[in-house]
Scaffold this motif. Structure first.
Motif, PDB file in Angstrom:
ATOM      1  N   ARG A   1     -57.890  -4.739 -30.211  1.00 17.39           N
ATOM      2  CA  ARG A   1     -57.937  -6.199 -30.332  1.00 17.39           C
ATOM      3  C   ARG A   1     -56.928  -6.752 -31.343  1.00 17.39           C
ATOM      4  N   ARG A   2     -56.588  -5.969 -32.360  1.00 13.64           N
ATOM      5  CA  ARG A   2     -55.688  -6.439 -33.417  1.00 13.64           C
ATOM      6  C   ARG A   2     -54.673  -5.352 -33.722  1.00 13.64           C
ATOM      7  N   ILE A   3     -53.431  -5.784 -33.891  1.00 14.83           N
ATOM      8  CA  ILE A   3     -52.390  -4.827 -34.274  1.00 14.83           C
ATOM      9  C   ILE A   3     -51.444  -5.504 -35.256  1.00 14.83           C
ATOM     10  N   SER A   4     -51.046  -4.755 -36.248  1.00 16.94           N
ATOM     11  CA  SER A   4     -50.106  -5.244 -37.248  1.00 16.94           C
ATOM     12  C   SER A   4     -48.973  -4.234 -37.364  1.00 16.94           C
ATOM     13  N   ILE A   5     -47.753  -4.724 -37.320  1.00 13.07           N
ATOM     14  CA  ILE A   5     -46.588  -3.865 -37.416  1.00 13.07           C
ATOM     15  C   ILE A   5     -45.997  -4.045 -38.812  1.00 13.07           C
ATOM     16  N   ALA A   6     -45.759  -2.947 -39.500  1.00  8.98           N
ATOM     17  CA  ALA A   6     -45.234  -3.003 -40.871  1.00  8.98           C
ATOM     18  C   ALA A   6     -43.770  -3.428 -40.878  1.00  8.98           C
ATOM     19  N   PRO A   7     -43.321  -3.979 -41.997  1.00  6.53           N
ATOM     20  CA  PRO A   7     -41.911  -4.383 -42.112  1.00  6.53           C
ATOM     21  C   PRO A   7     -40.954  -3.240 -41.830  1.00  6.53           C
ATOM     22  N   ARG A   8     -39.803  -3.629 -41.297  1.00  6.01           N
ATOM     23  CA  ARG A   8     -38.724  -2.702 -40.973  1.00  6.01           C
ATOM     24  C   ARG A   8     -39.112  -1.627 -39.968  1.00  6.01           C
ATOM     25  N   ASN A   9     -40.111  -1.887 -39.191  1.00  5.73           N
ATOM     26  CA  ASN A   9     -40.514  -0.925 -38.175  1.00  5.73           C
ATOM     27  C   ASN A   9     -39.994  -1.408 -36.824  1.00  5.73           C
ATOM     28  N   ILE A  10     -39.862  -0.512 -35.910  1.00  7.26           N
ATOM     29  CA  ILE A  10     -39.460  -0.868 -34.555  1.00  7.26           C
ATOM     30  C   ILE A  10     -40.697  -1.352 -33.821  1.00  7.26           C
ATOM     31  N   VAL A  11     -40.583  -2.502 -33.168  1.00 12.44           N
ATOM     32  CA  VAL A  11     -41.714  -3.052 -32.429  1.00 12.44           C
ATOM     33  C   VAL A  11     -42.038  -2.104 -31.288  1.00 12.44           C
ATOM     34  N   PRO A  12     -43.287  -1.669 -31.183  1.00 10.13           N
ATOM     35  CA  PRO A  12     -43.665  -0.711 -30.138  1.00 10.13           C
ATOM     36  C   PRO A  12     -43.345  -1.222 -28.738  1.00 10.13           C
TER      37      PRO A  12
ATOM     38  N   LEU B   1     -50.744  -4.460 -23.846  1.00  9.41           N
ATOM     39  CA  LEU B   1     -52.017  -4.647 -24.551  1.00  9.41           C
ATOM     40  C   LEU B   1     -52.563  -6.055 -24.296  1.00  9.41           C
ATOM     41  N   GLU B   2     -52.890  -6.322 -23.052  1.00 15.24           N
ATOM     42  CA  GLU B   2     -53.289  -7.658 -22.637  1.00 15.24           C
ATOM     43  C   GLU B   2     -54.605  -8.134 -23.249  1.00 15.24           C
ATOM     44  N   THR B   3     -55.389  -7.240 -23.821  1.00 11.38           N
ATOM     45  CA  THR B   3     -56.656  -7.646 -24.437  1.00 11.38           C
ATOM     46  C   THR B   3     -56.510  -7.981 -25.918  1.00 11.38           C
ATOM     47  N   LEU B   4     -55.285  -7.905 -26.428  1.00 12.19           N
ATOM     48  CA  LEU B   4     -55.030  -8.149 -27.841  1.00 12.19           C
ATOM     49  C   LEU B   4     -55.376  -9.586 -28.234  1.00 12.19           C
TER      50      LEU B   4
ATOM     51  N   LEU C   1     -49.475 -11.524 -23.138  1.00  7.36           N
ATOM     52  CA  LEU C   1     -50.583 -11.452 -24.096  1.00  7.36           C
ATOM     53  C   LEU C   1     -51.289 -12.811 -24.178  1.00  7.36           C
ATOM     54  N   LEU C   2     -51.938 -13.183 -23.111  1.00  9.72           N
ATOM     55  CA  LEU C   2     -52.538 -14.507 -23.002  1.00  9.72           C
ATOM     56  C   LEU C   2     -53.863 -14.652 -23.745  1.00  9.72           C
ATOM     57  N   ASN C   3     -54.405 -13.564 -24.267  1.00 12.21           N
ATOM     58  CA  ASN C   3     -55.663 -13.631 -25.019  1.00 12.21           C
ATOM     59  C   ASN C   3     -55.456 -13.801 -26.520  1.00 12.21           C
ATOM     60  N   LEU C   4     -54.206 -13.868 -26.959  1.00 11.45           N
ATOM     61  CA  LEU C   4     -53.951 -13.986 -28.392  1.00 11.45           C
ATOM     62  C   LEU C   4     -54.569 -15.251 -28.965  1.00 11.45           C
ATOM     63  N   THR C   5     -55.250 -15.095 -30.095  1.00 13.07           N
ATOM     64  CA  THR C   5     -55.749 -16.250 -30.844  1.00 13.07           C
ATOM     65  C   THR C   5     -54.966 -16.411 -32.145  1.00 13.07           C
ATOM     66  N   THR C   6     -54.354 -15.330 -32.620  1.00 11.11           N
ATOM     67  CA  THR C   6     -53.524 -15.385 -33.826  1.00 11.11           C
ATOM     68  C   THR C   6     -52.204 -14.689 -33.545  1.00 11.11           C
ATOM     69  N   LEU C   7     -51.113 -15.386 -33.867  1.00 12.83           N
ATOM     70  CA  LEU C   7     -49.779 -14.813 -33.727  1.00 12.83           C
ATOM     71  C   LEU C   7     -49.007 -15.093 -35.012  1.00 12.83           C
ATOM     72  N   ASN C   8     -48.586 -14.025 -35.677  1.00 12.03           N
ATOM     73  CA  ASN C   8     -47.856 -14.143 -36.931  1.00 12.03           C
ATOM     74  C   ASN C   8     -46.450 -13.600 -36.737  1.00 12.03           C
ATOM     75  N   LEU C   9     -45.476 -14.498 -36.752  1.00  5.11           N
ATOM     76  CA  LEU C   9     -44.072 -14.132 -36.593  1.00  5.11           C
ATOM     77  C   LEU C   9     -43.249 -14.586 -37.796  1.00  5.11           C
ATOM     78  N   GLN C  10     -43.891 -14.768 -38.918  1.00  7.39           N
ATOM     79  CA  GLN C  10     -43.155 -15.289 -40.070  1.00  7.39           C
ATOM     80  C   GLN C  10     -42.168 -14.282 -40.627  1.00  7.39           C
ATOM     81  N   GLY C  11     -41.109 -14.829 -41.234  1.00  9.24           N
ATOM     82  CA  GLY C  11     -40.123 -13.994 -41.885  1.00  9.24           C
ATOM     83  C   GLY C  11     -39.195 -13.248 -40.951  1.00  9.24           C
TER      84      GLY C  11
END
Length: 189
Positions: free
Chosen positions: A41-52, A58-61, A81-91
């Motif tokens: 349901r939730r995934i966070s990618i660390a800085p300087r990482n390649i986006v998976p 992951l349509e249920t994210l 990803l139409l189920n997203l309720t939070t999207l963080n693209l800052q920075g």
């Protein structure tokens, strides 16, 4: 296969639905993650990482955090990803407002701060569930009136943009019977 065998960092939620990816994943690790795609349901990618590369599968994210990855555009397939309720693209390094975001009609929290975005599209009004919209530290010159059509908006952060004035924002919000509790526009020109 279990997660420990593949050295994946799984946050300690009892429903095992949150992943924090802090390095590039191997093919085997991708397989494990994909096998969990129905419960993830939730995934966070660390800085300087390649986006998976599997992200679009992951349509249920519900929550996706991709901050400070130097993205100039969104990963292919993110519009699925139409189920997203939070999207963080800052920075990141986004120059335009990503069009696919406005098809994510379940979004309640959208964080686009510290990018290079110059305008907010009319289609922002499609985000009728949007409560928090942070687009501070960008290159916005004018607030698109369509923002006021986001029916549930309670927090709008526009600080440190190139905005010289917010045209009748209070009147527009009142006319639209909005309950915006906070509009931040400090540091704009």
């Amino acid at each position: 296969k279990n997660l420990q065998e593949h050295n994946l960092y799984l946050k300690g939620y009892k429903d095992s639905s949150f992943f924090y990816v802090n390095r590039e994943l191997t093919t085997a690790q991708y397989g494990v993650l994909l096998s969990m795609s129905r419960t993830l349901r939730r995934i966070s990618i660390a800085p300087r990482n390649i986006v998976p590369r599997f992200l679009s599968e992951l349509e249920t994210l519900y929550n996706l955090h991709l901050p400070f990855l130097q993205l100039q555009s969104l990963p292919v397939g993110l519009d699925r990803l139409l189920n997203l309720t939070t999207l963080n693209l800052q920075g990141n390094k986004l120059r335009t407002f990503p069009p696919c975001i406005t098809s994510m009609t379940r979004l309640a929290h959208l964080y686009l701060g510290s990018n290079e975005i110059e305008s907010i599209p009319d289609s922002i009004s499609r985000l009728s569930r949007l409560k928090k919209f942070h687009i501070e530290r960008n290159r916005i010159r004018d607030v698109n009136d369509a923002v006021y059509d986001c029916l549930k908006l309670t927090e709008l952060c526009l600080s440190e943009n190139r905005i010289t004035e917010i045209r009748d924002a209070k009147r527009a919000m009142k006319a639209a019977k909005k309950s915006v509790k906070e509009v931040k526009a400090t540091g704009s020109r």
